[in-house]
Design a protein around this motif. Structure first.
Motif: not given
Length: 261
Positions: A204-228
């Motif tokens: 489980a190390r060094g994973m790339r995870i792709t996510l989709q927001p379910t509502r407007e206004g979500l910020s990727a910075s709030a995830l606490g991970a490196e944005v690729l």
């Protein structure tokens, strides 16, 4: 810790094995994710672990006293109201009636059950029927929580509330086992893929995870991970702690598209 030992399952005496020697440790305070497509046995495996079905061979040991199970599709034909149904569930779990009443009202409010817990379950929409399934799983704090495709049938606010309930259960020491249906196979020490009737685990190390927001206004910075990569309607991040990121993302209103090394 719940142990799955050599579990095999088939539905006819000479038919193919849906599960063919599954071994798994579901550890306390840990999120374990099983990823597989439709029709390969993941729901069957989760039902067996939750005690809702029997294996053809093998066994489940060290099953805790209180198991919360959320099926992929909740039963919809019940004439009972949600309150009556949960009162019955509470009696089976040894809960005092006043505790069941308080918890029912709390969960109905948190999940925004509409039009409320006092109408027949059969008259509820699919999404609200699924909320009742979520409510029964959390009626008594579970020691083991088994969730089959947690986002199925729920609207975005209910998905976020389910993630918060799961996070609370994990914080209180529950073991959490959930399934996800993704085209890409995630890697992870606590993430497994079901392949040819058996579970395969990867680091489980060094994973790339792709996510989709379910509502407007979500910020990727709030995830606490490196944005690729950030694109309209999706964001890809890298993390060294997939369990923590997935819980944070689900609680924050994101849905999982894929996860891979």
């Amino acid at each position: 810790m719940t142990l799955v030992e050599g579990v095999r399952k088939r539905y006819t005496r000479v038919g193919p094995w849906v599960l063919d020697g599954v071994d798994l440790k579901v550890e306390q305070g840990v999120v374990t994710v099983i990823v597989a497509g439709n029709g390969v046995g993941k729901s069957t495996l989760l039902r067996i672990i939750a005690g809702a079905a029997l294996p053809t061979a093998g066994r489940i040991t060290e099953l805790p006293q209180t198991v919360g199970y959320i099926p992929e599709r909740a039963p919809a034909a019940m004439r009972m109201t949600a309150r009556q149904y949960l009162a019955h569930v509470g009696r089976m779990r040894g809960m005092p009636p006043d505790e069941v009443l308080t918890r029912t009202n709390e969960l109905a409010e948190r999940l925004a059950l509409a039009p409320g817990p006092d109408v027949p379950i059969a008259s509820l929409s699919k999404g609200n029927g699924q909320k009742v399934a979520v409510m029964q799983a959390f009626l008594k704090p579970p020691d083991l929580l088994v969730v089959d495709e947690p986002a199925t049938g729920l609207d975005a606010p209910a998905k976020a509330e389910l993630a918060r309930l799961m996070s609370e259960a994990e914080h209180n020491g529950a073991s959490i086992l959930l399934s996800a249906h993704e085209s890409a196979v995630p890697a992870g020490g606590r993430m497994y893929r079901l392949l040819d009737g058996r579970l395969v685990a990867e680091a489980a190390r060094g994973m790339r995870i792709t996510l989709q927001p379910t509502r407007e206004g979500l910020s990727a910075s709030a995830l606490g991970a490196e944005v690729l990569l950030e694109e309209p309607g999706r964001v890809t991040v890298r993390t060294e702690d997939a369990d923590k990121l997935l819980l944070t993302a689900l609680a924050g209103g994101w849905s999982l598209i894929e996860a891979k090394p």
